[in-house]
Design a protein around this motif. Sequence first.
Motif, PDB file in Angstrom:
ATOM      1  N   ASP A 182       0.848  -1.191   0.000  1.00  0.00           N
ATOM      2  CA  ASP A 182       0.000   0.000   0.000  1.00  0.00           C
ATOM      3  C   ASP A 182       0.885   1.243   0.000  1.00  0.00           C
ATOM      4  OD1 ASP A 182      -2.317  -1.548   0.172  1.00  0.00           O
ATOM      5  OD2 ASP A 182      -2.372  -1.436   2.363  1.00  0.00           O
ATOM      6  N   LEU A 183       0.420   2.307  -0.643  1.00  0.00           N
ATOM      7  CA  LEU A 183       1.138   3.577  -0.638  1.00  0.00           C
ATOM      8  C   LEU A 183       0.713   4.336   0.609  1.00  0.00           C
ATOM      9  CD1 LEU A 183       0.854   2.623  -3.697  1.00  0.00           C
ATOM     10  CD2 LEU A 183       1.399   4.974  -4.231  1.00  0.00           C
ATOM     11  N   LYS A 184       1.690   4.686   1.444  1.00  0.00           N
ATOM     12  CA  LYS A 184       1.388   5.313   2.734  1.00  0.00           C
ATOM     13  C   LYS A 184       2.057   6.673   2.844  1.00  0.00           C
ATOM     14  CE  LYS A 184       0.857   0.897   5.031  1.00  0.00           C
ATOM     15  NZ  LYS A 184       1.238   0.040   6.138  1.00  0.00           N
ATOM     16  N   TYR A 237       2.967  10.661  -4.262  1.00  0.00           N
ATOM     17  CA  TYR A 237       2.839   9.230  -4.008  1.00  0.00           C
ATOM     18  C   TYR A 237       4.087   8.522  -4.538  1.00  0.00           C
ATOM     19  CZ  TYR A 237      -2.131  10.181  -3.281  1.00  0.00           C
ATOM     20  OH  TYR A 237      -3.315  10.661  -2.824  1.00  0.00           O
ATOM     21  N   VAL A 259       5.556   4.724  -5.331  1.00  0.00           N
ATOM     22  CA  VAL A 259       5.267   3.291  -5.452  1.00  0.00           C
ATOM     23  C   VAL A 259       6.555   2.531  -5.204  1.00  0.00           C
ATOM     24  CG1 VAL A 259       4.565   1.466  -7.037  1.00  0.00           C
ATOM     25  CG2 VAL A 259       3.397   3.652  -7.076  1.00  0.00           C
ATOM     26  N   GLN A 260       6.483   1.545  -4.338  1.00  0.00           N
ATOM     27  CA  GLN A 260       7.622   0.671  -4.111  1.00  0.00           C
ATOM     28  C   GLN A 260       7.300  -0.692  -4.707  1.00  0.00           C
ATOM     29  OE1 GLN A 260       8.288   0.562   0.080  1.00  0.00           O
ATOM     30  NE2 GLN A 260       8.989   2.651   0.185  1.00  0.00           N
TER      31      GLN A 260
END
Length: 162
Positions: A86-88, A150, A152-153
């Motif tokens: 999830d993007l946190k 945002y 993204v990993q």
Amino acid sequence: MRTLLLGLLLWLAPALAQATWIVQTLIPETVALRTPTTQIAFELKDYPPKTFPATYPASNLEGGVLPVQVFSNAPGVWSLLLQVPDLKDPQGAVLLPARQVLYRVNGGLWLRADGTPQIVYTQTGPTEGWLEIRLEFALELLGQERPGSYVVQALVTALRQP
């Protein structure tokens, strides 16, 4: 005569000083990965879109593609896994769930990330040198996302089946 004897000894010395050994080489079984170190970014051109959901391809990767190179010399089955969490935000609150990140492998169907490791490629046996697998990413926006940056990993791992 003395010179002749000395010459004969020098000529025979290397032959008399030889020894032999058995040389063994052990090449270990391996599955290795190479990926570029880059962030996956999305440039939101024409935002807001005319309708939601709207999909935005990755913009900073060359052609929107993350090349992953795999080398295997091992027999048996090995798999490539992709995990997109999830993007946190910095405080740990979820900005976008992982399911809003789409990916596809080698130009195939678009699939949804789900926050867990997902098998994206499987092969049996060794590769012929470095095998390139192309991962593409897209971001799906539904219209209720908060403004902000945002990141993204994506974690890519290789696993050899026992």
